[in-house]
Scaffold this motif. Structure first.
Motif, short mmCIF file in Angstrom:
data_model
loop_
_atom_site.label_atom_id
_atom_site.label_comp_id
_atom_site.label_asym_id
_atom_site.label_seq_id
_atom_site.Cartn_x
_atom_site.Cartn_y
_atom_site.Cartn_z
N SER A 63 1.03 -0.99 -0.65
CA SER A 63 0.19 0.08 0.34
C SER A 63 1.45 1.29 0.19
CB SER A 63 -0.95 0.01 1.58
OG SER A 63 -0.39 0.24 2.52
N ALA A 64 2.19 1.54 0.71
CA ALA A 64 3.10 2.45 0.61
C ALA A 64 3.75 2.84 -0.76
CB ALA A 64 4.32 2.34 1.69
N ALA A 65 3.66 1.96 -1.43
CA ALA A 65 4.18 2.28 -3.03
C ALA A 65 2.80 2.61 -3.72
CB ALA A 65 4.31 0.63 -3.69
N VAL A 66 1.92 2.36 -3.65
CA VAL A 66 0.87 3.21 -4.25
C VAL A 66 0.26 4.47 -3.51
CG1 VAL A 66 -1.84 3.02 -4.45
CG2 VAL A 66 -0.78 0.84 -4.48
N MET A 67 0.82 4.63 -2.12
CA MET A 67 0.38 5.63 -1.96
C MET A 67 1.12 6.70 -2.97
SD MET A 67 -0.87 8.03 -0.03
CE MET A 67 -1.33 7.25 1.66
N ALA A 68 2.46 6.35 -2.48
CA ALA A 68 4.00 7.24 -2.91
C ALA A 68 3.88 7.14 -5.05
CB ALA A 68 4.80 6.24 -3.67
N ILE A 69 2.57 5.96 -6.05
CA ILE A 69 2.98 6.43 -6.76
C ILE A 69 1.13 7.65 -6.92
CG2 ILE A 69 1.34 5.48 -9.25
CD1 ILE A 69 3.24 3.11 -8.35
N THR A 70 0.54 7.38 -5.96
CA THR A 70 -0.49 8.61 -5.57
C THR A 70 -0.03 10.06 -5.48
OG1 THR A 70 -1.79 6.71 -5.16
CG2 THR A 70 -3.12 8.85 -5.19
N MET A 71 1.04 10.03 -4.39
CA MET A 71 1.73 11.53 -4.30
C MET A 71 2.37 11.89 -5.70
SD MET A 71 2.90 11.05 -0.55
CE MET A 71 1.73 10.71 1.10
N ILE A 72 2.81 11.00 -6.48
CA ILE A 72 3.76 11.66 -7.06
C ILE A 72 2.30 12.26 -8.10
CG2 ILE A 72 4.69 10.93 -9.50
CD1 ILE A 72 6.47 8.60 -8.59
N LEU A 73 1.53 12.00 -8.70
CA LEU A 73 0.42 11.93 -9.88
C LEU A 73 -0.02 13.54 -9.04
CD1 LEU A 73 -1.12 8.49 -10.86
CD2 LEU A 73 0.72 9.80 -11.65
N CYS A 74 -0.33 13.47 -8.21
CA CYS A 74 -1.10 14.92 -7.68
C CYS A 74 0.03 15.62 -7.80
CB CYS A 74 -1.82 13.87 -6.16
SG CYS A 74 -2.96 13.10 -6.01
N SER A 75 1.02 15.51 -6.95
CA SER A 75 2.12 16.71 -6.62
C SER A 75 2.47 17.41 -7.92
CB SER A 75 3.18 16.28 -5.94
OG SER A 75 3.50 15.45 -6.25
N THR A 76 1.80 16.78 -9.20
CA THR A 76 2.59 17.20 -10.29
C THR A 76 1.72 17.66 -10.69
OG1 THR A 76 2.62 14.92 -11.37
CG2 THR A 76 4.71 15.47 -10.65
N GLY A 77 -0.11 17.21 -10.76
CA GLY A 77 -0.63 18.13 -11.09
C GLY A 77 -1.60 17.37 -12.04
N VAL A 78 -1.29 16.26 -12.29
CA VAL A 78 -1.44 15.39 -13.62
C VAL A 78 -3.05 14.69 -13.13
CG1 VAL A 78 -1.60 13.56 -14.83
CG2 VAL A 78 0.37 14.65 -14.56
N LEU A 79 -3.14 14.35 -11.36
CA LEU A 79 -4.22 14.04 -11.25
C LEU A 79 -4.81 14.72 -10.36
CD1 LEU A 79 -6.04 11.63 -11.05
CD2 LEU A 79 -4.11 10.05 -9.16
N PRO A 80 -6.45 15.22 -10.30
CA PRO A 80 -7.02 15.97 -9.35
C PRO A 80 -7.18 15.54 -8.34
CG PRO A 80 -8.34 15.48 -11.70
CD PRO A 80 -7.23 14.88 -11.61
N ILE A 81 -7.22 15.96 -7.07
CA ILE A 81 -7.36 16.00 -6.07
C ILE A 81 -8.49 14.85 -5.25
CG2 ILE A 81 -8.46 17.40 -4.02
CD1 ILE A 81 -5.96 14.90 -3.38
N TYR A 82 -9.46 14.53 -6.05
CA TYR A 82 -10.77 13.03 -5.32
C TYR A 82 -10.16 11.85 -6.29
CZ TYR A 82 -13.63 18.10 -4.75
OH TYR A 82 -12.99 18.91 -4.05
N GLN A 83 -9.45 12.29 -7.18
CA GLN A 83 -9.23 10.84 -8.19
C GLN A 83 -8.11 10.38 -7.55
OE1 GLN A 83 -9.98 13.43 -10.47
NE2 GLN A 83 -12.66 12.69 -9.34
N GLY A 84 -7.16 11.41 -6.70
CA GLY A 84 -6.27 10.61 -5.81
C GLY A 84 -6.61 9.89 -4.96
N ILE A 85 -7.47 10.99 -3.59
CA ILE A 85 -8.42 10.18 -2.82
C ILE A 85 -8.85 8.69 -3.32
CG2 ILE A 85 -10.10 10.21 -1.16
CD1 ILE A 85 -8.81 13.56 -0.33
N ALA A 86 -9.60 8.86 -4.55
CA ALA A 86 -9.95 7.63 -4.69
C ALA A 86 -9.22 6.60 -4.50
CB ALA A 86 -10.84 7.88 -5.85
N LEU A 87 -8.03 6.77 -5.28
CA LEU A 87 -6.88 5.44 -5.38
C LEU A 87 -6.40 5.21 -4.21
CD1 LEU A 87 -4.34 7.28 -8.16
CD2 LEU A 87 -5.68 4.82 -8.08
N VAL A 88 -6.00 5.65 -3.28
CA VAL A 88 -5.54 5.81 -1.29
C VAL A 88 -7.48 5.21 -1.48
CG1 VAL A 88 -5.77 6.77 1.13
CG2 VAL A 88 -4.80 7.97 -1.88
N MET A 89 -8.63 5.13 -0.81
CA MET A 89 -9.95 4.31 -0.80
C MET A 89 -9.36 2.82 -0.80
SD MET A 89 -12.21 7.68 -1.06
CE MET A 89 -13.71 5.92 -1.12
#
Length: 569
Positions: free
Chosen positions: A197-223
């Motif tokens: 789960s840590a690896a998926v969290m890291a990928i999500t942080m990369i996508l969100c912090s670069t502005g590619v992935l909106p925060i709502y979809q990023g949180i859906a990935l975390v869920m």
């Protein structure tokens, strides 16, 4: 994206996962016995259970380790399933600390501080007393190096200007409920595939912090990651025992229920979390403060992860008895299990464990082995007084079966300990494993002695002579002493060494030796006085000598367990 950036990305993820595992393992080596003590004493009610689960998981950075340790305690009867569920709820809160550590790693370049830490770690590793602490610094350094490399790789990938990537995410309607479900499923599948789960969290942080992935979809990935990690543990628990599968199902129910109610209040809940972190979800890329605002995205993900688990626990803590009834109803115990069948009760093959937990499970299995051996000796005592031929044959066959079971248990426990010893162990754990290998060898020898006693009794039955009333009285008295020795051995195998006294076992063994010497002298006189034949006297002394030999094996088990040796007189 060039092939080298791709390799750097997956290499950094591997480094992150390795660092987290190394850090977790070393922390458990440093505090393993204390963690077991905390878990055993801090679960008097559901609140303390949640607190202990959260604290232990935050300390060792592994919710899996806490869950497996909890299941081991349930199997041993030290915790109820309801208490275990409260600990697992706490573990879900404790594991959110990982997301905060990662968000800190993404917010600034931490790799500059890693190199001195590596140098310090190698110095500590070569110091025998501080080796485990060196392993911990190595693990946390690798983790931060992985995070720093991921952060830099995300910058180098320049995803914000990568049109194919932008087009892919733009194809999803950010306001659609279907999009949220789609990313939730993607998060679950990714977590199941990479087993982290840590690896998926890291990928999500990369996508969100670069502005590619909106925060709502990023949180859906975390869920989705929350669900994916429970699916993995349930698959792993398929080969485990009933209580392990129930605990894994309770963990899944906890996370799935949380995801379902969060979906009902998805936008308001996320907006509330964004307010905690002071993040503006409506800010556009053209706005002047966009970069500073985007830097907070990793903290938004960490804050959501923590808020989600705390809120979910607050709701479900009042329904622990109902959750317990539900998982017990869904997963029923196996019926018609013969207690004479060979099976390991505590060692579980399906769930990943650290050495400290593995040693605990092996200790419980050895205790179970000892209890089975004492039952076998009880059958021998029953065989001695059995006069019905059919019952005698059936009981003798059962003792033969138990002898085969003792051989199998020795081999299986030894294999398990051999696998554990392949891990990077502390000196204390190595010594425990050496002691346990000796214990199971001596327990198997006790099983052999029980079988030898049964064969001697069987040989006497096939003969035409019988023991005298006095001989029977002496044999029963010797067997009573031997059974006392076995009972004291089992007490010694349970609990802390400081609470047990090896001298009790040594005193019983002295009594057995003295009684054997007395009966041996008396037997010679009785044969010379023609009170019974030499043949019956030989079988009589075979039983007495075998009981004395069994007592020696018992002392060997106690010596191995207590780490002391009896002074030979």
């Amino acid at each position: 994206m060039s092939i080298w950036i791709f390799f750097r990305l997956i290499g950094a993820l591997a480094l992150l996962m390795f660092g987290m595992k190394s850090m977790s393992d070393s922390l458990q080596k440093m505090a393993g016995p204390q963690l077991r003590h905390v878990l055993g004493t801090m679960t008097t009610n559901r609140v303390t259970g949640i607190l202990s689960g959260a604290l232990i998981t935050a300390a060792v950075q592994s919710s899996t380790a806490t869950t497996v340790m909890t299941v081991s305690f349930v199997n041993a009867g030290l915790l109820t399933l309801a208490q275990a569920i409260s600990v697992i709820m706490g573990a879900n809160i404790g594991t959110t600390l990982t997301a905060w550590i990662m968000s800190a790693g993404f917010s600034f370049n931490i790799t500059d501080f890693v190199w001195p830490a590596f140098f310090l770690a190698i110095l500590l590793i070569y110091s025998k007393k501080r080796k485990i602490f060196g392993d911990f610094i190595f693990g946390i350094s690798f983790m931060f190096l992985g995070l720093g490399t991921l952060r830099q790789t995300g910058i180098d990938m320049d995803l914000a200007h990568n049109q194919p990537v932008l087009d892919f995410f733009a194809s999803f309607d950010p306001n659609s409920f279907v999009t949220t479900i789609t990313f939730l499923v993607i998060g679950s599948i990714l977590t199941m595939c990479v087993q982290s789960s840590a690896a998926v969290m890291a990928i999500t942080m990369i996508l969100c912090s670069t502005g590619v992935l909106p925060i709502y979809q990023g949180i859906a990935l975390v869920m989705g990651e929350n669900i994916g990690t429970t699916v993995t543990s349930n698959i792993a628990a398929l080969t485990a025992n009933t209580q392990a599968r129930r605990a894994a199902l309770a963990h899944m129910f906890f996370n799935v229920f949380g995801v379902l109610w969060i979906l009902c209040v998805f936008r308001p809940f996320i907006d509330m979390v964004c307010g905690f972190v002071n993040y503006d979800a409506t800010m556009m890329k053209t706005d002047p403060g966009f970069i500073r605002n985007a830097a907070k995205l990793s903290f938004v993900l960490a804050a959501f992860h923590t808020s989600f688990n705390i809120a979910n626990t607050t709701i479900l803590v009042w329904f622990i008895p109902q959750i317990e009834k539900l998982v017990c109803k869904v997963i029923k115990p196996k019926r018609n299990i013969d207690e004479d069948d060979f099976r390991l009760r505590f060692i579980q093959s399906g769930i990943m464990k650290t050495p400290e937990i593995s040693v605990l499970e092996a200790q419980k299995e050895i205790h179970s082995f000892a209890e089975r051996i004492q039952r076998m000796f009880g059958m021998v005592r029953e065989l001695l007084g059995e006069t019905n031929q059919d019952k005698f044959v059936k009981l003798f066959s059962r003792i033969e079966k138990y002898e085969g079971i003792s051989d199998s248990m020795e081999i299986e426990i030894a294999k398990y300990l051999d696998n554990v010893s392949n891990a990077h162990l502390s000196d204390e754990t190595k010594a425990k494993i050496r002691a346990m290998l000796r214990e199971i060898s001596e327990l198997e020898s006790i099983g052999d002695s029980c079988y030898n006693l049964a064969r001697t009794i069987n040989r006497r039955i096939r003969g035409k002579e019988d023991f005298t009333e006095q001989q029977y009285e002496h044999i029963h008295q010797m067997m009573e002493l031997t059974d006392d020795a076995l009972s004291q051995m089992i007490i010694t195998l349970v609990g802390h060494k400081a609470d047990n006294d090896a001298n009790r076992s040594f005193n019983i063994e002295n009594e057995i030796n003295n009684y054997r010497n007395q009966l041996r002298s008396q037997n010679i006189n009785d044969v010379n006085n023609h009170l019974y034949t030499y043949a019956i006297g030989t079988m009589y002394m075979d039983i007495i000598q075998e009981c004395e030999k069994l007592g020696d094996y018992v002392v060997n088990v106690v010596e191995a367990r207590m780490g002391v040796r009896k002074l030979k007189s």
